[in-house]
Design an enzyme around this catalytic site. Structure first.
Site, PDB file in Angstrom:
ATOM      1  N   ARG A 148      49.859  65.247  -6.448  1.00  0.00           N
ATOM      2  CA  ARG A 148      49.693  63.914  -5.864  1.00  0.00           C
ATOM      3  C   ARG A 148      50.937  63.558  -5.052  1.00  0.00           C
ATOM      4  O   ARG A 148      52.026  64.113  -5.261  1.00  0.00           O
ATOM      5  CB  ARG A 148      49.481  62.866  -6.959  1.00  0.00           C
ATOM      6  CG  ARG A 148      48.261  63.110  -7.840  1.00  0.00           C
ATOM      7  CD  ARG A 148      48.203  62.078  -8.962  1.00  0.00           C
ATOM      8  NE  ARG A 148      47.019  62.231  -9.793  1.00  0.00           N
ATOM      9  CZ  ARG A 148      46.976  62.941 -10.918  1.00  0.00           C
ATOM     10  NH1 ARG A 148      48.062  63.571 -11.346  1.00  0.00           N
ATOM     11  NH2 ARG A 148      45.853  63.018 -11.620  1.00  0.00           N
ATOM     12  N   LYS A 172      50.241  61.332 -14.049  1.00  0.00           N
ATOM     13  CA  LYS A 172      49.850  60.024 -14.575  1.00  0.00           C
ATOM     14  C   LYS A 172      50.040  59.990 -16.082  1.00  0.00           C
ATOM     15  O   LYS A 172      49.890  61.001 -16.772  1.00  0.00           O
ATOM     16  CB  LYS A 172      48.386  59.742 -14.225  1.00  0.00           C
ATOM     17  CG  LYS A 172      48.158  59.448 -12.744  1.00  0.00           C
ATOM     18  CD  LYS A 172      46.701  59.088 -12.487  1.00  0.00           C
ATOM     19  CE  LYS A 172      46.477  58.720 -11.028  1.00  0.00           C
ATOM     20  NZ  LYS A 172      45.068  58.367 -10.765  1.00  0.00           N
ATOM     21  N   HIS A 242      46.258  62.728  -0.026  1.00  0.00           N
ATOM     22  CA  HIS A 242      45.146  62.855  -0.973  1.00  0.00           C
ATOM     23  C   HIS A 242      44.073  63.800  -0.442  1.00  0.00           C
ATOM     24  O   HIS A 242      43.439  64.520  -1.218  1.00  0.00           O
ATOM     25  CB  HIS A 242      44.526  61.490  -1.277  1.00  0.00           C
ATOM     26  CG  HIS A 242      43.454  61.546  -2.323  1.00  0.00           C
ATOM     27  ND1 HIS A 242      43.726  61.773  -3.657  1.00  0.00           N
ATOM     28  CD2 HIS A 242      42.096  61.469  -2.232  1.00  0.00           C
ATOM     29  CE1 HIS A 242      42.600  61.817  -4.340  1.00  0.00           C
ATOM     30  NE2 HIS A 242      41.594  61.636  -3.498  1.00  0.00           N
ATOM     31  N   ARG A 245      45.133  67.202  -1.289  1.00  0.00           N
ATOM     32  CA  ARG A 245      44.836  67.481  -2.708  1.00  0.00           C
ATOM     33  C   ARG A 245      43.346  67.828  -2.853  1.00  0.00           C
ATOM     34  O   ARG A 245      42.973  68.755  -3.571  1.00  0.00           O
ATOM     35  CB  ARG A 245      45.202  66.246  -3.539  1.00  0.00           C
ATOM     36  CG  ARG A 245      44.852  66.314  -5.024  1.00  0.00           C
ATOM     37  CD  ARG A 245      45.469  65.094  -5.718  1.00  0.00           C
ATOM     38  NE  ARG A 245      44.897  64.818  -7.025  1.00  0.00           N
ATOM     39  CZ  ARG A 245      45.293  65.394  -8.151  1.00  0.00           C
ATOM     40  NH1 ARG A 245      46.253  66.297  -8.142  1.00  0.00           N
ATOM     41  NH2 ARG A 245      44.743  65.061  -9.305  1.00  0.00           N
ATOM     42  N   HIS A 268      43.820  66.496 -14.282  1.00  0.00           N
ATOM     43  CA  HIS A 268      42.770  65.549 -14.669  1.00  0.00           C
ATOM     44  C   HIS A 268      42.587  65.563 -16.184  1.00  0.00           C
ATOM     45  O   HIS A 268      42.719  66.610 -16.824  1.00  0.00           O
ATOM     46  CB  HIS A 268      41.433  65.926 -14.013  1.00  0.00           C
ATOM     47  CG  HIS A 268      41.378  65.579 -12.564  1.00  0.00           C
ATOM     48  ND1 HIS A 268      40.465  66.144 -11.688  1.00  0.00           N
ATOM     49  CD2 HIS A 268      42.114  64.710 -11.813  1.00  0.00           C
ATOM     50  CE1 HIS A 268      40.662  65.639 -10.478  1.00  0.00           C
ATOM     51  NE2 HIS A 268      41.640  64.774 -10.532  1.00  0.00           N
ATOM     52  N   TYR A 277      34.836  67.288  -6.606  1.00  0.00           N
ATOM     53  CA  TYR A 277      35.174  68.313  -5.620  1.00  0.00           C
ATOM     54  C   TYR A 277      34.102  69.387  -5.502  1.00  0.00           C
ATOM     55  O   TYR A 277      34.125  70.179  -4.572  1.00  0.00           O
ATOM     56  CB  TYR A 277      36.519  68.956  -5.974  1.00  0.00           C
ATOM     57  CG  TYR A 277      37.648  67.960  -6.049  1.00  0.00           C
ATOM     58  CD1 TYR A 277      38.130  67.351  -4.893  1.00  0.00           C
ATOM     59  CD2 TYR A 277      38.225  67.599  -7.259  1.00  0.00           C
ATOM     60  CE1 TYR A 277      39.156  66.419  -4.947  1.00  0.00           C
ATOM     61  CE2 TYR A 277      39.248  66.671  -7.328  1.00  0.00           C
ATOM     62  CZ  TYR A 277      39.699  66.089  -6.168  1.00  0.00           C
ATOM     63  OH  TYR A 277      40.700  65.163  -6.221  1.00  0.00           O
TER      64      TYR A 277
END
Length: 298
Positions: A148, A172, A242, A245, A268, A277
């Site tokens: 990211r 995250k 993004h 990514r 994730h 995706y």
């Protein structure tokens, strides 16, 4: 700013590891709601809000021609704030507990093609010296790791392990993950660090990527960088970190990568986040199928 907002800001910065831009966006949304209830309900405190007041705010936003996507983002900021107040025992229950987001059209983000990546990495001219070496490495690192924008900005030199050909990323919720680095990227990183050493004033020396003045890079600078280089090779509307990514994940899946492996590389928490995706991969598979299946040749 009251004490609860100050504490919430620190929570977003330190525990959630959000970028300054994201933190400011959250607080702006919360302040916007507070101004609304002050004007419409003559109420200053956010601790005694009920859902009907929030619903009135949502209606006013929609009536003001703000898109459902933007409204949902604003309400999401407020929801996060009330979750924080609940967590810190400032309130007993969230007024947004049963809120359902407004319906929004599903948009499929279009990744860059392999030709566009090849063009931007091998067929355009980069600036001479430090800036050009840095910019090319940033693009290549986005494309070969899928990190990211915020993760890239916060990379530090100590996160780079040359002996193991890996880089450690803080994602995250402060989740760390170790990502493999391709040999060509290792060469670029070493070349970049050699060039970086010649900068006159290294103010944020711990961070891997620095501006020409030796400071840590910021969100807008990285965005502009990606947009600038890809504008020369792509006519796609969105040209952002993004999308790179997104491109990383799509190209891996197109070439047979396992969905679970891509999930781990992206950081994730669930497969549901990664499966978006697969839409582009399915499109590629359909193309190959239609071109190769014998029934289509009759």
């Amino acid at each position: 700013m009251d004490n609860n907002k100050v504490a919430f800001r620190e929570y977003l910065q330190l525990e959630k590891n959000y970028s300054p831009h994201t933190v400011n966006a959250y607080l702006n949304d919360i302040n916007s709601f507070q101004r609304f209830i002050s004007k419409e309900f003559d109420q200053e405190s956010l601790l005694e809000v009920n859902y009907s007041q929030i619903r009135s705010w949502i209606v006013s936003l929609v009536d003001g021609d703000i898109s459902n996507v933007s409204v949902n983002r604003k309400v999401s900021s407020l929801k996060s704030y009330y979750k924080f107040l609940l967590k810190t025992k400032q309130i007993d229950s969230s007024p947004l507990l049963k809120h359902k987001s407004l319906k929004t059209p599903k948009t499929l983000q279009i990744p860059f093609s392999e030709k566009e990546l090849d063009d931007v990495l091998h067929h355009i001219t980069y600036p001479e010296g430090y800036e050009g070496i840095r910019d090319k490495l940033i693009i290549d690192l986005f494309y070969t790791t899928g990190i990211r924008r915020t993760e890239l900005i916060h990379l530090k030199q100590i996160n780079f392990d040359e002996s193991k050909s890996t880089i450690k990323v803080l994602g995250k919720r402060n989740k760390e993950r170790i990502l493999p680095i391709l040999p060509a990227i290792l060469v670029q990183i070493k070349k970049y660090l050699t060039e970086r050493a010649y900068l006159e004033d290294l103010k944020d020396i711990d961070y891997l990527f620095l501006t020409n003045s030796g400071k840590k890079m910021n969100d807008s600078l990285v965005y502009r960088l990606i947009n600038k280089y890809f504008s020369g090779v792509s006519e796609k509307v969105k040209k952002s970190p993004h999308i790179l990514r997104h491109t990383f994940a799509t190209h891996l899946l197109n070439h047979g990568a396992d969905l679970n492996s891509v999930k781990e590389l992206l950081g994730h928490s669930s497969l549901a986040s990664t499966q978006i995706y697969t839409h582009n991969s399915l499109a590629e598979l359909k193309k190959v199928f239609n071109e190769a299946h014998p029934r289509n040749k009759k």
